[in-house]
Design an enzyme around this catalytic site. Sequence first.
Site, PDB file in Angstrom:
ATOM      1  N   HIS A 180     -49.324  23.390  -8.709  1.00 52.20           N
ATOM      2  CA  HIS A 180     -49.468  24.583  -7.869  1.00 52.20           C
ATOM      3  C   HIS A 180     -50.350  25.625  -8.544  1.00 52.20           C
ATOM      4  CE1 HIS A 180     -46.049  22.641  -5.995  1.00 52.20           C
ATOM      5  NE2 HIS A 180     -46.100  23.498  -4.987  1.00 52.20           N
ATOM      6  N   HIS A 184     -41.233  24.310 -13.768  1.00 56.11           N
ATOM      7  CA  HIS A 184     -42.260  24.160 -14.790  1.00 56.11           C
ATOM      8  C   HIS A 184     -41.982  25.084 -15.972  1.00 56.11           C
ATOM      9  CE1 HIS A 184     -44.903  21.646 -12.321  1.00 56.11           C
ATOM     10  NE2 HIS A 184     -44.650  22.474 -11.314  1.00 56.11           N
TER      11      HIS A 184
END
Length: 288
Positions: free
Chosen positions: A202, A244
């Site tokens: 992303h 993440h």
Amino acid sequence: MKMHANQTRPRARERNNALNRPEFISLNQPLKIGSAEARGTARRPSQRHQQSQNQPVINPQQESPENNKERKELPEEDCMQLNPSFKGIAMNSLLAIDICMSKRLGVCAHTTSSWGSVRSMVKLLALTGHGIPWIFGTIVCLTRSNTLAGQEVLVNLLLALLLDVMTVAGMQKLVKRKGPWEMAPSFLDYLAMDIYSFPAAHASRAVMVSKFLLAHLVLAVPLRILLVLWAVLVGMSRVFLGRHHLTDVGCGFALGFLHYSLVEMVWLSSNTCQTLISIGAFNWSPLY
């Protein structure tokens, strides 16, 4: 009767004797030559001293090549590093700091987290940087575009998105790093091959798209600032959701800049884009 009683007494004694048990049978057996030589406990100290003087002293530098080969073939996992390098200590320390800070920033990882009430909004923000909506949205805009310049920009943007998806998926498959909270990927993540943590897909996509739009669209200053802010928030939203680490997002940002630079280097011209559009639409003229 007396003789029978006299015979049974030694048998009873043999049964009650502890040395006749199976555990102690070896104690009653005579010593073998090999075992007696192996033990060697009955030697006198003077004899051992004389034998040690008569034996030649082996220099460790003159060892046989077979022993040296066996020492070299030992795996590194079995060797204990008593004096690690400064580089290894620094890398392990940075990795520990990254994991600790990433877990603390996962404030929306669960509904019971400290920011669990805004988890749905953060997930919606992260969805704006997903690869599948951007790819389908670019294809839809390409089918509705009527200008050659617009089609050229959209085709190059589509190729940049496909490059980003394939590169990030390959690196994630190679590294296979799990997230700080080790959550199961969603259905859209499986479609975009965004399964593992490193690098953050992303973040890479948001930086690449924002840089691409800033370079090829004429936007006002407030919109340009909002576009940069959107890219940063999309990357950080994945950290807030516990998907993440911070280093994953940082490497994703750097990878997004790299993808943009590669697309600018191999920019497809308008004629090439029209050829690709005709091939994709299955309306090219037959060859004669």
